[in-house]
Design a protein around this motif. Structure first.
Motif, short mmCIF file in Angstrom:
data_model
loop_
_atom_site.label_atom_id
_atom_site.label_comp_id
_atom_site.label_asym_id
_atom_site.label_seq_id
_atom_site.Cartn_x
_atom_site.Cartn_y
_atom_site.Cartn_z
N UNK A 1 0.86 -1.19 0.00
CA UNK A 1 0.00 0.00 0.00
C UNK A 1 0.89 1.24 0.00
N UNK A 2 1.62 1.43 -1.09
CA UNK A 2 2.50 2.57 -1.26
C UNK A 2 2.51 2.93 -2.74
N UNK A 3 2.87 4.13 -3.04
CA UNK A 3 2.84 4.58 -4.43
C UNK A 3 3.70 3.65 -5.29
N UNK A 4 3.11 3.13 -6.34
CA UNK A 4 3.79 2.19 -7.21
C UNK A 4 3.47 0.75 -6.88
N UNK A 5 2.96 0.48 -5.67
CA UNK A 5 2.63 -0.88 -5.29
C UNK A 5 1.26 -1.29 -5.81
N UNK A 6 0.96 -2.58 -5.64
CA UNK A 6 -0.30 -3.09 -6.17
C UNK A 6 -1.52 -2.49 -5.49
N UNK A 7 -1.36 -2.04 -4.25
CA UNK A 7 -2.49 -1.46 -3.52
C UNK A 7 -2.34 0.04 -3.32
N UNK A 8 -1.50 0.69 -4.11
CA UNK A 8 -1.26 2.12 -3.93
C UNK A 8 -2.50 2.99 -4.08
N UNK A 9 -3.59 2.57 -4.78
CA UNK A 9 -4.80 3.40 -4.76
C UNK A 9 -5.32 3.69 -3.36
N UNK A 10 -5.03 2.81 -2.40
CA UNK A 10 -5.43 3.08 -1.01
C UNK A 10 -4.67 4.28 -0.46
N UNK A 11 -3.37 4.34 -0.75
CA UNK A 11 -2.57 5.48 -0.32
C UNK A 11 -3.06 6.76 -0.99
N UNK A 12 -3.33 6.67 -2.29
CA UNK A 12 -3.80 7.84 -3.02
C UNK A 12 -5.13 8.35 -2.46
N UNK A 13 -6.01 7.44 -2.08
CA UNK A 13 -7.29 7.84 -1.49
C UNK A 13 -7.06 8.58 -0.18
N UNK A 14 -6.19 8.06 0.68
CA UNK A 14 -5.92 8.73 1.96
C UNK A 14 -5.34 10.12 1.73
N UNK A 15 -4.41 10.22 0.78
CA UNK A 15 -3.80 11.52 0.50
C UNK A 15 -4.83 12.51 -0.05
N UNK A 16 -5.70 12.04 -0.95
CA UNK A 16 -6.71 12.92 -1.54
C UNK A 16 -7.69 13.44 -0.50
N UNK A 17 -7.95 12.62 0.52
CA UNK A 17 -8.90 13.02 1.57
C UNK A 17 -8.24 13.84 2.68
N UNK A 18 -6.93 14.00 2.59
CA UNK A 18 -6.24 14.81 3.59
C UNK A 18 -6.05 14.11 4.93
N UNK A 19 -6.02 12.79 4.94
CA UNK A 19 -5.81 12.07 6.20
C UNK A 19 -4.40 12.34 6.71
N UNK A 20 -4.28 12.61 7.99
CA UNK A 20 -2.99 12.98 8.56
C UNK A 20 -2.43 11.94 9.53
N UNK A 21 -3.18 10.87 9.78
CA UNK A 21 -2.71 9.84 10.71
C UNK A 21 -1.50 9.09 10.19
N UNK A 22 -0.76 8.48 11.11
CA UNK A 22 0.44 7.74 10.76
C UNK A 22 0.11 6.28 10.47
#
Length: 323
Positions: A219-240
């Motif tokens: 779940x990182x940019x370039x990985x198979x599940x990176x759309x999950x990361x992109x969704x969190x970034x687009x929504x402005x999630x700030x959690x670690x």
């Protein structure tokens, strides 16, 4: 100079002539794992050997080939030019050797042989289950060898021709690999029963913005599940990201334990929802759809059993509208 760094020299014609007779193929297999893992310690763990045993196998192979295969850089190492070439050849050799036993034909059966399948965990598909049932009925002498691993490792093994079929995530097309969709998984956010959001209804998506996350390692940019990361970034999630794993089972465990919010495939957690172990969070429509593919190497030469397996599976997917 360390014990591992043997100076390269031109093998004599006598050594070339005798090399095929005296080469220990187990040493070549050990070097293949070393090259794949880029680490003596990880190779030892994968082979269930000690680091000393793996190092000794490497040294013996270098002595037999009369050249250095690795170049040490402190605690790390790089493959030498000879090592790169030996690794390439080892991948080809092992891909062929691993299928030798499957080439024999039994005159009592029209299809005999082994099919090696690499798959991610928790592939739940009635279509796939029905296919396996029918395959065994039609061809009971076909042997299946199934190993569970990460999608990235599945793609690597298929590229190296050490397996017949892969079932896993494949976000982008691969140069040598063919792929056909087997199923589509809808991922959604969940929290465990110990989390402060558990049981809360009508939560807005903004309620998740400051929450910590449990994440798949892909779940990182370039990985198979990176759309999950992109969704969190687009929504402005700030959690670690407070915990991560490549395993569905471990991500599920960490979410239930209350480490943070995490994404899971909806169809795999129905029982946990029913038992009150996890709680569905917004957005109601889920986060992203992720496809699981049937994959194979278009350049791989297959035995009869492998060909029958692949052709039958592809026809089933086509009939089901997944091709």
């Amino acid at each position: 100079m360390s014990d591992q760094e043997i100076p390269a020299r031109e093998p004599s014609w006598q050594s070339r002539r005798l090399l095929s007779d005296r080469l220990d193929w187990n040493l070549l297999r050990t070097f293949l794992v070393i090259g794949e893992e880029k680490s003596i310690s990880r190779a030892a763990a994968r082979l269930f050997l000690t680091q000393s045993a793996v190092s000794q196998s490497l040294k013996r192979l270098e002595e037999q080939l009369e050249c250095a295969l690795i170049l040490r850089r402190g605690p790390r190492f790089d493959l030498s030019p000879a090592g790169e070439e030996v690794l390439r050849l080892a991948e080809e050799i092992y891909g062929n050797v691993s299928r030798l036993a499957a080439t024999a034909k039994n005159p009592q059966d029209d299809v005999v042989g082994k099919v090696r399948i690499l798959t991610i965990s928790q592939v739940q598909s009635d279509l796939y289950d029905d296919f396996l049932i029918q395959l065994h009925r039609d061809h009971p002498r076909v042997e299946l060898e199934i190993e569970v691993m990460r999608s990235a490792d599945i793609q690597s093994s298929l590229n190296q021709k050490t397996a017949t079929i892969g079932l896993g995530l494949c976000r982008f097309p691969q140069t040598k690999l063919e792929r056909r969709r087997l199923l589509r998984q809808r991922y959604a956010f969940f929290c465990g029963k110990r989390h402060r959001l558990f049981g809360q209804r009508r939560l807005p998506l903004e309620a998740l913005q400051g929450e910590n996350f449990v994440s798949f390692t892909s779940d990182q940019l370039g990985g198979n599940l990176s759309p999950l990361t992109m969704f969190r970034d687009q929504q402005g999630f700030t959690g670690k990201i407070v915990a991560s794993s490549s395993s569905f089972e471990e991500i599920r465990r960490l979410i239930i334990a209350g480490y943070g919010v995490g994404c899971l495939p909806e169809h795999l957690v129905d029982i946990d929802l029913h038992n009150g172990l996890i709680w569905r969070l917004p957005p109601a429509e889920g986060v992203v759809d992720v496809d699981v593919f049937l994959m194979w190497n278009r350049e791989q030469r297959m035995n009869h059993a492998e060909t029958v397996f692949l052709d039958s599976f592809r026809r089933l997917l086509e009939a089901a509208g997944e091709e």
